[in-house]
Motif scaffolding. Sequence first.
Motif, mmCIF file in Angstrom:
data_model
loop_
_atom_site.group_PDB
_atom_site.id
_atom_site.type_symbol
_atom_site.label_atom_id
_atom_site.label_comp_id
_atom_site.label_asym_id
_atom_site.label_seq_id
_atom_site.Cartn_x
_atom_site.Cartn_y
_atom_site.Cartn_z
ATOM 1 N N GLU A 225 50.460 76.143 46.725
ATOM 2 C CA GLU A 225 49.385 76.085 47.711
ATOM 3 C C GLU A 225 49.702 76.976 48.898
ATOM 4 O O GLU A 225 50.860 77.063 49.336
ATOM 5 C CB GLU A 225 49.181 74.657 48.215
ATOM 6 C CG GLU A 225 48.026 74.554 49.223
ATOM 7 C CD GLU A 225 47.932 73.201 49.882
ATOM 8 O OE1 GLU A 225 46.890 72.547 49.712
ATOM 9 O OE2 GLU A 225 48.887 72.781 50.564
ATOM 10 N N ARG B 171 48.157 77.455 52.863
ATOM 11 C CA ARG B 171 47.281 76.767 53.813
ATOM 12 C C ARG B 171 47.263 77.496 55.145
ATOM 13 O O ARG B 171 48.302 77.945 55.635
ATOM 14 C CB ARG B 171 47.761 75.328 54.009
ATOM 15 C CG ARG B 171 46.938 74.529 55.010
ATOM 16 C CD ARG B 171 47.409 73.084 55.085
ATOM 17 N NE ARG B 171 47.033 72.339 53.915
ATOM 18 C CZ ARG B 171 45.880 71.688 53.786
ATOM 19 N NH1 ARG B 171 44.992 71.707 54.766
ATOM 20 N NH2 ARG B 171 45.621 71.024 52.684
ATOM 21 N N SER C 196 42.662 75.861 52.622
ATOM 22 C CA SER C 196 43.752 75.925 51.645
ATOM 23 C C SER C 196 43.273 76.581 50.359
ATOM 24 O O SER C 196 42.090 76.524 50.007
ATOM 25 C CB SER C 196 44.281 74.526 51.328
ATOM 26 O OG SER C 196 43.268 73.717 50.755
#
Length: 262
Positions: free
Chosen positions: A89, A91, A96
């Motif tokens: 991920e 962000r 995100s």
Amino acid sequence: MKLSMALASALAAGLLITSPVRAADITSPMAPELKQTEGEGWTFAVSPYFWAAGMSGDTGLFGLPTVHLDMDFSDILNELDFAAMAIGEARYDRYSIFTDIMYTKISSGSGTPRGIIADHVGVTSETFAGLVGAGYSVLQDDRGNLDLVAGARVWHASTEISFSGGILDGVSREDSATWVDGLAGVRAKYSITDKVYFTGWGLVGAGGADLDWDVAGGIGYEFNDRFSAVAGYRALGVDYSSDGFVMDVVQQGPIFGVVMHF
């Protein structure tokens, strides 16, 4: 042999694994939850994980009648060649981007009773599931966040049956399917203490499959700003059928992961 082919078929349909689990092995956009860090600019996290999932449902190959499956994780593990699962991920503030990748390969084989048609029958199945999506935090404070997320998951499953010896010596047949499902849902994280947090997600959608869903919940522990661990429970279901390839299964079981932040 029926059990081996059924197992291969289910795994091939795209489920489940890649740390060990089964075909379908499989994916959700965020297993396990990634810790947010304070500060400006982009933050990143990577989490390899292990899903000890069993499987139940119906599968079919080559247009043959569907076979009902009801297997626990130990049944799958006995025939697992390789499995790998990981999520990443990126962000920035409330925004995100994430991905969840699962790959599994299983193989099985057995001799035939008389050895006339063939002395040995082997089954090899491979399954890939990859999810890419984006999210936005509708609720966010220093203790946690609630994100709305949407994305697309690509499934690919293939199963090969090969014969050696007997009349069918050297003959092999392969059946495969590839499809894409759109998914939407929520994910959340809430810090219970400075070290312990709850995380969970829920997604549902369709596309090539009639139904594709994924839910999970877990408890995480932060060792420091760079590393944390998560343990929980995950369930994933997919209902796909086309041209004789059928995968209508549910996978569920404990999930464990290590999260690395940078």
